[in-house]
Design a protein around this motif. Structure first.
Motif, PDB file in Angstrom:
ATOM      1  N   HIS A 347       0.628  -1.427   9.960  1.00 55.18           N
ATOM      2  CA  HIS A 347       1.072  -1.417   8.576  1.00 55.18           C
ATOM      3  C   HIS A 347      -0.138  -1.337   7.651  1.00 55.18           C
ATOM      4  N   ILE A 349      -1.640  -1.527   3.883  1.00 54.88           N
ATOM      5  CA  ILE A 349      -1.364  -2.146   2.593  1.00 54.88           C
ATOM      6  C   ILE A 349      -2.468  -1.814   1.605  1.00 54.88           C
ATOM      7  N   LEU A 356       3.052  -1.668   0.381  1.00 53.31           N
ATOM      8  CA  LEU A 356       3.005  -1.191   1.756  1.00 53.31           C
ATOM      9  C   LEU A 356       3.004   0.331   1.712  1.00 53.31           C
TER      10      LEU A 356
END
Length: 441
Positions: A347, A349, A356
């Motif tokens: 993920h 960020i 996100l």
């Protein structure tokens, strides 16, 4: 598992020509560690040394390498091809830490911190560099420790913390594998699971506590005089250094930030909001951290991470679509906050606004093991790429965050656990506290 849809390529900031054949062979000792002379003060170092006999080959470019521990040793891989370069025996459960010189790791083993030579480095020659590679090896250089704990590299200094005695040893990162590198030593009042950060002006940020509890942070100048102190950090654990040189230390109710001679508490939004593992970046004033809210949980499986903006002294939280563990945090080449989730995705960020940006599929979904020493997926940012291991399938994957793709994968003969590496001639990693550590108390 994902596979490349096009021929693998080296990602941004790592697009190099393949290493060429032998151009020159010299003893590695000429370029790095040889037989060390005793330290000027015999009490300043108890490390042992041995002469290097490996032959070095000149390469056309840096040769970044990975090291992955398993039960009984560590395998060394070429970070660009993921081919195995060496298999080195190591007894017991071993932790790996960057040594700070771009060539060596410090393995936390029984008896202390032992220098592991990954056999890839560079030498500056005026306006250019020469790059070398040799066979990886375990050196005989060991910095004794009863319980080797955190290793923090910053601004040319490598700080070792011995949990068993409370001793802090600060080394000259450039000579860490020579065995005569100590430049400063001190012992905290009580042994505890602690951490120390040495700054460019020889300021030392160090935790204090006991085996039962920890809540103190002291800042000492080059002469050992206290310049700042705080006991407002219950359960103090972990550190990271941001791009503006601010040091962030995790607490059970937020963080402490040391900047411009002052320690400042930044509170968590919850009464219990534990931050214990963090990742900093030289490209960002924002520090990424984990975030837990259940003091009684044996295995909390958090789904939020923290972002501490050292410019404003503020803490914000980001919700993720999956949980993560202490080996899940890293920073991208442009400062992106990276979290490897139990959904198998990396993920991405934006650290400035907490959005996100992407979730890159890398491995299959996985579950956090009950014991922190057990193998679990790990993530490492190195030389423009991000590497992810998968113990369940004995694989390692290279990810290009910019293109959101897995550009190379390899199957290992062992079950990987710890993951670290060296740039092999490029800028040494870990200069800004990229640091996630275990959670046993």
């Amino acid at each position: 598992m994902p596979s490349p849809t096009r021929p693998p390529r080296a990602p941004r900031r790592a697009r190099r020509l393949p290493a060429l054949g032998v151009a020159l062979s010299v003893p590695a000792a000429l370029a790095a560690c040889g037989t060390a002379e005793p330290a000027a003060d015999p009490a300043a170092s108890t490390a042992s040394t041995a002469e290097t006999t490996a032959q070095a080959t000149e390469a056309a470019a840096p040769t970044p390498r990975l090291a992955l521990t398993y039960d009984g040793g560590a395998v060394v891989l070429d970070a660009q091809t993921l081919d195995q370069v060496a298999d080195l025996p190591l007894e017991g459960f071993t932790r790996l830490n960057p040594a700070g010189d771009g060539r060596h790791l410090l393995a936390s083993t029984t008896g202390g911190f032992r220098a592991l030579d990954l056999g890839a480095w560079g030498e500056a020659h005026g306006d250019h560099h020469h790059y070398w590679r040799a066979e990886p090896r375990l050196t005989e250089v060991t910095y004794p420790a009863a319980e080797p704990g955190h290793v923090v590299v910053h601004d040319g200094r490598t700080a070792l913390f011995d949990d068993g005695t409370g001793q802090v040893t600060v080394l000259d990162s450039a000579h860490v594998a020579a065995g005569d590198a100590p430049v400063r030593e001190l012992t905290t009042p009580s042994a505890h699971h602690g951490v120390a950060v040495a700054l460019a002006d020889d300021t030392l940020v160090v935790t204090e506590g006991t085996e039962e509890s920890r809540s103190g942070v002291r800042v000492l100048d080059a002469d050992g005089h206290e310049v700042a102190a705080s006991d407002a950090c219950p359960g103090v654990h972990g550190e990271a250094v941001a791009a503006d040189e601010a040091v962030v230390l995790g607490c059970e109710d937020g963080v402490l930030v040391y900047a411009d001679g002052t320690l400042t508490k930044v509170d968590a939004p919850d009464d219990y909001g534990r931050i214990g593992n963090q990742a900093g970046s030289e490209a960002s004033p924002v520090v990424l951290g984990d975030y837990k809210v259940d003091p009684d949980a044996e295995l909390e499986e958090p789904t939020r991470v923290s972002l501490v903006d050292t410019r404003t002294g503020t803490l914000s939280l980001v919700d993720l679509p999956a949980s993560y563990t202490f080996r899940s945090l890293a920073r991208g080449v442009d400062g992106e906050a990276l979290v490897l989730g139990t959904d198998g995705a990396l993920h991405v960020i934006d650290p400035d606004d907490g959005t996100l940006q992407a979730s890159i599929p890398v491995i299959d979904p996985w579950e956090e093991p009950a014991q922190w020493q057990e193998p679990r997926p790990a993530v490492l940012a190195l030389d423009g790429s991000v590497y992810v291991t998968d113990p369940a399938t004995r694989t390692v994957h290279a990810v290009d965050v910019e293109t959101r793709t897995v550009w190379r994968s390899a199957t290992l003969d062992v079950v990987p656990n710890e993951l670290s590496g060296v740039p092999g001639g490029a800028e040494a990693p870990g200069q800004h506290g990229e640091h996630g550590d275990h959670e046993h108390e």
